[in-house]
Design an enzyme around this catalytic site. Structure first.
Site, PDB file in Angstrom:
ATOM      1  CD  GLN A 153      -3.654  -4.533   6.504  1.00 20.94           C
ATOM      2  OE1 GLN A 153      -3.492  -3.553   5.781  1.00 20.94           O
ATOM      3  NE2 GLN A 153      -4.229  -5.633   6.069  1.00 20.94           N
ATOM      4  CE  LYS A 212      -3.828  -2.362   2.150  1.00 25.35           C
ATOM      5  NZ  LYS A 212      -4.426  -2.876   3.371  1.00 25.35           N
ATOM      6  CG  ASP A 259     -10.420  -0.879   4.688  1.00 26.00           C
ATOM      7  OD1 ASP A 259     -10.196  -1.157   3.497  1.00 26.00           O
ATOM      8  OD2 ASP A 259      -9.890  -1.466   5.648  1.00 26.00           O
TER       9      ASP A 259
END
Ligand code: NDP
Length: 295
Positions: free
Chosen positions: A98, A54, A121
């Site tokens: 994460q 990422k 997200d």
């Protein structure tokens, strides 16, 4: 007949290039540098690989990348304090924590603490609810990637029969909503569904997001169907190493489907590319600019 292989690598590279062009434009015209902050708690090796990828791809797209590594034994309060700081930081337009978090931390509370405007997200209940209501929302990246891959084969999904196998908040449920927004007719299947092969047989579009190696067999498929395999399963090889397989029996599907995504090289490639899209979108929305022309 051999199915067309949907090349996630090529499609993701094209998407990343288009994001980079738009990032350069908003920088030039509005002095705006989209920024993505990734919070990694603990040292799960798979998560570290994802976070590194990422970071590299965010920088390659011309965006600012911020990494926050916290020890596995960080307290819930300290983790929430990091999220609160990122919520306030004007250089940060996207926040990704994460997952999975180490045991002992409350994932739901952490997700709920993220500013929905920065929730790239798409997991915050505000965004999930907006998506379910058919309103503009930041949507989870993997389902967004699935739609882009499908559209590389079928520019319009209107009226097509789709089945989504799996109903997680991360993949199955948001994918159903995105398919409804595309005017597909959607069946959602899960571990309690009866006659899964019979349900799959009726589908023009098959999405497998289960986490069971090669569960969907070739003879379940309607001839010519488009198959998007979200599953990532590591299975042991004879030499003691592992190999990745999807939730679909790929070789069997090749002989029956019209188009199919490989694993690796399919959906997985799209997830980070869509994270960049969401970060750019979030940055433009926060700055009051029109929605960028990338999707
Ligand atoms: P979850 O474990 O959260 O959900 C799995 C879903 O599959 C559940 O809804 C479950 O049903 C359903 N299921 C389990 N067994 C069966 C069965 N025998 N028949 C029908 N349905 C079944 O997984 P995720 O959604 O998080 O992930 C799914 C897969 O996608 C995994 O392999 C994961 O690694 C991969 N993945 C890949 C990503 C990528 O970037 N390519 C990103 C995210 C995930 P029930 O609800 O009834 O329990």
């Amino acid at each position: 007949m051999t199915a067309r292989i949907i090349d996630g690598k090529v499609i993701a590279a094209d998407l990343r290039a288009r994001v980079a062009d738009e990032v350069a434009r908003v920088k030039r015209e509005h002095n705006l540098v989209p920024g993505l902050a990734v919070v990694l708690v603990g040292s799960d090796p798979a998560s570290e690989v994802y976070v590194r990828s990422k970071h590299t791809q965010t920088q390659a797209a011309g965006m600012a990348s911020f990494e926050h590594k916290l020890p596995a034994d960080v307290s819930q309060a300290d983790l929430l304090a990091v999220v609160a700081k990122l919520n306030r930081d004007p250089a940060v337009h996207g926040i990704l924590v994460q997952l999975p978090l180490p045991k002992g931390l409350n994932t739901e509370a952490v997700i709920n603490a993220i500013d929905p405007a920065k929730d790239v997200d798409g997991l915050h209940p505000n965004n999930a609810g907006r998506l379910a209501g058919g309103f503009e929302a930041l949507s989870p990246c993997t389902p967004l990637g699935c739609i882009i891959l499908t559209k590389s084969v079928h520019p319009s999904l209107e009226g097509m029969n789709a089945i989504v196998i799996g109903r997680s908040n991360l993949v199955g449920r948001p994918l159903v909503q995105l398919l409804l927004n595309e005017n597909a007719t959607v069946t959602i299947a899960h571990s309690r569904s009866r006659d899964l092969p019979g349900l799959v047989k009726q589908a023009d579009l098959v999405y497998a997001a289960v986490g069971r190696p090669e569960m969907v067999r070739g003879d379940w498929l309607k001839p010519g169907a488009t198959v998007i395999d979200v599953g990532i399963n590591r299975i042991p090889k004879d030499d003691g190493k592992t190999r990745l397989v999807g939730d679909v029996a790929y070789q069997e599907a090749l002989g029956i489907a019209g188009a199919v995504t490989p694993v690796p090289g399919g959906v997985g490639q799209m997830t980070v590319a869509c994270l960049l899209v969401n970060t750019l979108r979030a940055a433009c929305a926060i700055a009051g600019l029109p929605k960028p022309a990338v999707s």
